[in-house]
Write a protein that holds these residues in place. Structure first.
Motif, mmCIF file in Angstrom:
data_model
loop_
_atom_site.group_PDB
_atom_site.id
_atom_site.type_symbol
_atom_site.label_atom_id
_atom_site.label_comp_id
_atom_site.label_asym_id
_atom_site.label_seq_id
_atom_site.Cartn_x
_atom_site.Cartn_y
_atom_site.Cartn_z
ATOM 1 N N SER A 80 0.818 -1.203 0.000
ATOM 2 C CA SER A 80 0.000 0.000 0.000
ATOM 3 C C SER A 80 0.856 1.258 0.000
ATOM 4 C CB SER A 80 -0.922 0.001 1.222
ATOM 5 O OG SER A 80 -1.601 1.227 1.326
ATOM 6 N N LEU A 81 1.886 1.265 0.817
ATOM 7 C CA LEU A 81 2.757 2.435 0.862
ATOM 8 C C LEU A 81 3.319 2.741 -0.523
ATOM 9 C CD1 LEU A 81 5.366 3.335 3.553
ATOM 10 C CD2 LEU A 81 6.032 3.392 1.162
ATOM 11 N N PHE A 82 3.809 1.724 -1.193
ATOM 12 C CA PHE A 82 4.394 1.948 -2.520
ATOM 13 C C PHE A 82 3.331 2.316 -3.544
ATOM 14 C CE2 PHE A 82 7.870 -0.885 -0.822
ATOM 15 C CZ PHE A 82 8.833 0.104 -0.798
ATOM 16 N N GLN A 83 2.181 1.663 -3.488
ATOM 17 C CA GLN A 83 1.120 1.975 -4.451
ATOM 18 C C GLN A 83 0.691 3.435 -4.352
ATOM 19 O OE1 GLN A 83 -2.318 -0.584 -4.296
ATOM 20 N NE2 GLN A 83 -1.270 -2.322 -5.238
ATOM 21 N N THR A 84 0.587 3.964 -3.164
ATOM 22 C CA THR A 84 0.094 5.325 -2.982
ATOM 23 C C THR A 84 1.185 6.378 -3.142
ATOM 24 O OG1 THR A 84 0.351 5.043 -0.586
ATOM 25 C CG2 THR A 84 -1.826 4.662 -1.496
ATOM 26 N N LEU A 85 2.317 6.170 -2.506
ATOM 27 C CA LEU A 85 3.338 7.218 -2.510
ATOM 28 C C LEU A 85 4.062 7.349 -3.845
ATOM 29 C CD1 LEU A 85 3.895 9.105 -0.115
ATOM 30 C CD2 LEU A 85 2.749 7.021 0.587
ATOM 31 N N THR A 86 4.225 6.266 -4.582
ATOM 32 C CA THR A 86 4.930 6.374 -5.856
ATOM 33 C C THR A 86 4.100 7.076 -6.923
ATOM 34 O OG1 THR A 86 4.211 4.147 -6.518
ATOM 35 C CG2 THR A 86 6.373 4.338 -5.457
ATOM 36 N N GLN A 87 2.867 7.418 -6.607
ATOM 37 C CA GLN A 87 2.052 8.230 -7.508
ATOM 38 C C GLN A 87 2.324 9.729 -7.336
ATOM 39 O OE1 GLN A 87 -0.036 6.697 -9.838
ATOM 40 N NE2 GLN A 87 1.023 4.902 -9.036
ATOM 41 N N LYS A 88 3.167 10.069 -6.366
ATOM 42 C CA LYS A 88 3.407 11.465 -6.040
ATOM 43 C C LYS A 88 4.801 11.902 -6.488
ATOM 44 C CE LYS A 88 -0.595 11.513 -4.182
ATOM 45 N NZ LYS A 88 -1.707 12.216 -4.880
ATOM 46 N N LYS A 89 4.837 12.937 -7.310
ATOM 47 C CA LYS A 89 6.119 13.399 -7.857
ATOM 48 C C LYS A 89 7.024 13.987 -6.781
ATOM 49 C CE LYS A 89 4.371 14.260 -12.517
ATOM 50 N NZ LYS A 89 4.155 15.257 -13.592
ATOM 51 N N TRP A 90 6.434 14.381 -5.667
ATOM 52 C CA TRP A 90 7.234 14.974 -4.595
ATOM 53 C C TRP A 90 7.858 13.928 -3.676
ATOM 54 C CZ3 TRP A 90 4.696 13.056 -0.489
ATOM 55 C CH2 TRP A 90 3.299 12.939 -0.529
ATOM 56 N N PHE A 91 7.567 12.659 -3.897
ATOM 57 C CA PHE A 91 8.091 11.595 -3.031
ATOM 58 C C PHE A 91 9.455 11.141 -3.536
ATOM 59 C CE2 PHE A 91 8.010 6.963 -1.720
ATOM 60 C CZ PHE A 91 8.253 7.218 -0.375
ATOM 61 N N ALA A 92 10.485 11.339 -2.705
ATOM 62 C CA ALA A 92 11.852 11.023 -3.096
ATOM 63 C C ALA A 92 12.256 9.590 -2.772
ATOM 64 C CB ALA A 92 12.830 11.991 -2.414
ATOM 65 N N GLY A 93 11.342 8.830 -2.128
ATOM 66 C CA GLY A 93 11.687 7.478 -1.687
ATOM 67 C C GLY A 93 12.013 7.478 -0.217
ATOM 68 N N GLY A 94 12.793 6.494 0.207
ATOM 69 C CA GLY A 94 13.116 6.442 1.625
ATOM 70 C C GLY A 94 13.906 5.215 2.023
ATOM 71 N N PHE A 95 13.968 5.001 3.335
ATOM 72 C CA PHE A 95 14.799 3.965 3.917
ATOM 73 C C PHE A 95 13.943 3.087 4.821
ATOM 74 C CE2 PHE A 95 17.402 7.508 2.778
ATOM 75 C CZ PHE A 95 18.589 6.952 2.311
ATOM 76 N N ALA A 96 13.740 1.840 4.395
ATOM 77 C CA ALA A 96 12.928 0.908 5.173
ATOM 78 C C ALA A 96 13.654 0.536 6.469
ATOM 79 C CB ALA A 96 12.628 -0.341 4.354
#
Length: 342
Positions: free
Chosen positions: A292-308
């Motif tokens: 869910s986190l990846f499905q939702t956040l990767t739709q946002k151009k402002w999301f730079a990714g992160g560190f699990a």
């Protein structure tokens, strides 16, 4: 007859054009995925040494960045900070950070250096407080030395990203001038990218985002009370948090980086992800939360990714077998991460 065929042809052309437009729009809507700058893991410091096999495994799962964490310990009674203690694990001390960074660079990975404070078990650093100004100033002087020492190390070792604080909400709220002057001192030593790891519940109250390269969030947002939450339900729950992040992004024009994110393989994994109070093993709950986190956040151009949170450099995560932990190692969640990091 010719008129009938003409009308039919036009009708079919309209239908075909409409389908083409709908189909292309649907594909565009579902296939957009922002390019993640940081496909990262928070690396648990090795006890004695770091081996190439750790990085072989990280690379095999498309991880392109790691976070190294030089812990320091707070003595609240004496308002002091202690680090580089010989009793600490090798990977938490300066020599371990240096060697780990060099090995990461050999594997073409970027590195975030992320100092953490440890007060005592079950003490949340965001609640750190002192009763007198003298105590605050003593603690701040200790903390400044700790941070500037590692900022200098980050500069010497060409570490790409430096996170100068983690979940220190009370201090930031009460002593903002201290943090601004500290940022300016860091910038005199360190020329890489800079962030701060705010907790999920106070990231919109941090006063110095304009001074940094990324808005950093330890993203343990509460999403669902369900024992095994469905991905669709989690996606819906994300929206309130996304609106809050988008508002801050619009205000600052800064990309948002999840300095930490993760879930335990337990029942109710997405209820209060920062807590370790659920005891039933539930690998599906963990995997669904990641998906869910990846499905939702990767739709946002402002999301730079992160560190699990988190990846053990040593094999002791395998003992006892099938335990509950944040690490996705040897769990279905790891395949989910691998897919989205690819």
């Amino acid at each position: 007859m010719k008129k009938t065929f003409f009308i039919l042809a036009v009708f079919l052309l309209i239908i075909a054009s409409g389908f083409s437009f709908y189909h292309s729009s649907a594909v565009e809507a579902t296939s957009f995925k922002t390019k993640l700058e940081y496909k990262g893991m928070n690396l648990v410091a090795p006890i004695k040494e770091l081996k190439n096999t750790t990085f072989d495994e990280l690379k095999a799962h498309h991880i392109n960045s790691i976070s190294l964490i030089p812990y320091a310990f707070v003595d609240v009674e004496n308002a002091s900070v202690h680090y580089n203690n010989k009793r600490q694990w090798w990977g938490e001390r300066t020599e371990g950070i240096r060697a780990s960074n060099q090995l990461a660079h050999e594997y073409k990975m970027t590195v975030m250096l992320k100092p953490h404070l440890w007060v005592n078990h079950n003490f949340y650093t965001g609640n750190l407080d002192f009763s007198t100004d003298a105590e605050w100033k003593k603690w701040e002087a200790n903390y400044e030395k700790y941070i500037l020492d590692f900022a200098q190390l980050a500069q010497q070792e060409n570490i790409e990203l430096f996170c100068f604080g983690t979940e220190l909400g009370n201090s930031v709220a009460k002593r903002p001038e201290y943090w601004l002057q500290l940022i300016h001192k860091i910038k005199k030593l360190y020329t890489g990218k800079l962030t701060y790891a705010a907790n999920w519940d106070d990231f919109d109250k941090v006063p110095f985002w304009d001074e940094l390269d990324y808005i950093g969030i330890d993203a343990y947002f509460p999403l669902s009370d369900a024992t095994t939450p469905a991905v669709a339900d989690l996606n819906e729950a994300w929206q309130q948090h996304i609106l809050k992040m988008e508002k801050l992004h619009t205000k600052t024009s800064k990309k948002i980086l999840f300095t930490e994110f993760g879930y335990r393989n337990s029942d109710q994994a997405a209820k209060e992800p920062w807590k370790e109070n659920q005891s039933g093993i539930n690998n599906l709950a963990q995997a669904n939360a990641y998906k869910s986190l990846f499905q939702t956040l990767t739709q946002k151009k402002w999301f730079a990714g992160g560190f699990a949170w988190k990846w053990y450099a040593d094999a002791y995560h395998k003992e006892p077998k099938n335990s509950i932990d944040y690490t996705p190692q040897e769990k279905p969640a790891l395949e989910t991460i691998k897919k989205w990091y690819q």
